[in-house]
Design an enzyme around this catalytic site. Structure first.
Site, PDB file in Angstrom:
ATOM      1  CE1 TYR A  21       3.899 -63.935 -28.628  1.00 19.98           C
ATOM      2  CE2 TYR A  21       3.678 -64.136 -26.095  1.00 19.98           C
ATOM      3  CZ  TYR A  21       3.296 -63.817 -27.028  1.00 19.98           C
ATOM      4  OH  TYR A  21       2.362 -63.005 -27.262  1.00 19.98           O
ATOM      5  CG  HIS A  25       5.753 -60.600 -24.737  1.00 20.25           C
ATOM      6  ND1 HIS A  25       6.002 -61.444 -26.295  1.00 20.25           N
ATOM      7  CD2 HIS A  25       4.596 -59.817 -25.175  1.00 20.25           C
ATOM      8  CE1 HIS A  25       5.171 -61.025 -26.962  1.00 20.25           C
ATOM      9  NE2 HIS A  25       4.127 -60.153 -26.434  1.00 20.25           N
ATOM     10  CE1 TYR A  44      -2.509 -58.001 -24.815  1.00 16.67           C
ATOM     11  CE2 TYR A  44      -1.912 -55.758 -25.549  1.00 16.67           C
ATOM     12  CZ  TYR A  44      -2.208 -57.094 -25.670  1.00 16.67           C
ATOM     13  OH  TYR A  44      -2.048 -57.601 -27.069  1.00 16.67           O
ATOM     14  CD1 TRP A  79       4.677 -56.949 -30.751  1.00 15.91           C
ATOM     15  CD2 TRP A  79       6.840 -56.410 -29.962  1.00 15.91           C
ATOM     16  NE1 TRP A  79       5.034 -57.813 -29.818  1.00 15.91           N
ATOM     17  CE2 TRP A  79       6.489 -57.454 -29.221  1.00 15.91           C
ATOM     18  CE3 TRP A  79       8.191 -56.102 -29.398  1.00 15.91           C
ATOM     19  CZ2 TRP A  79       6.844 -58.135 -28.065  1.00 15.91           C
ATOM     20  CZ3 TRP A  79       8.685 -56.485 -28.530  1.00 15.91           C
ATOM     21  CH2 TRP A  79       8.113 -57.643 -27.908  1.00 15.91           C
ATOM     22  CD1 TRP A  80       2.093 -56.755 -34.432  1.00 13.78           C
ATOM     23  CD2 TRP A  80       1.369 -55.886 -36.208  1.00 13.78           C
ATOM     24  NE1 TRP A  80       0.885 -56.193 -33.997  1.00 13.78           N
ATOM     25  CE2 TRP A  80       0.378 -55.637 -35.490  1.00 13.78           C
ATOM     26  CE3 TRP A  80       1.429 -55.402 -37.470  1.00 13.78           C
ATOM     27  CZ2 TRP A  80      -0.726 -55.302 -35.545  1.00 13.78           C
ATOM     28  CZ3 TRP A  80      -0.099 -54.695 -37.914  1.00 13.78           C
ATOM     29  CH2 TRP A  80      -1.007 -54.725 -36.952  1.00 13.78           C
TER      30      TRP A  80
END
Length: 107
Positions: A21, A25, A44, A79-80
């Site tokens: 993860y 990112h 963010y 991206w999802w």
């Protein structure tokens, strides 16, 4: 004083997926960053809870409608799909997220 709307939410990362993860990112697509910024997202951040494997997201947005529109962009949809193998997702690959209610704020 900021006029941003503060959003916070919790998502669930699959056990053993923290490094992947983080890697994904660290290499976030420039076009996705552009989508987020052009849709009024600021500051963010995503945090990881080691014991529960939960992700806590925080973002400041300019407008709820612009924030919601991110989901319909091609970059976000890709991206999802890219992330669905390492976290809890809905049938459309969107992350399962629980929105959190702000109960305190100190400026």
């Amino acid at each position: 004083m900021s006029n941003f709307i503060r959003k916070a939410f919790v998502m669930q990362l699959n056990e053993g997926s923290k490094e992947e993860y983080t890697r994904r990112h660290d290499e976030i697509w420039a076009e996705l960053v552009d989508v987020l910024k052009t849709h009024g997202s600021h500051h963010y951040s995503i945090f990881f809870h080691e014991k529960t494997h939960q992700l806590f997201g925080y973002v400041e947005i300019e407008d709820e409608a612009k924030w919601e529109a991110v989901a319909s962009t091609e970059a976000c949809q890709r991206w999802w799909a890219f992330m669905q193998d390492i976290m809890a997702t809905n049938p459309d690959n969107s992350p399962q997220a629980i929105n959190l209610e702000q109960v305190f704020y100190l400026e």
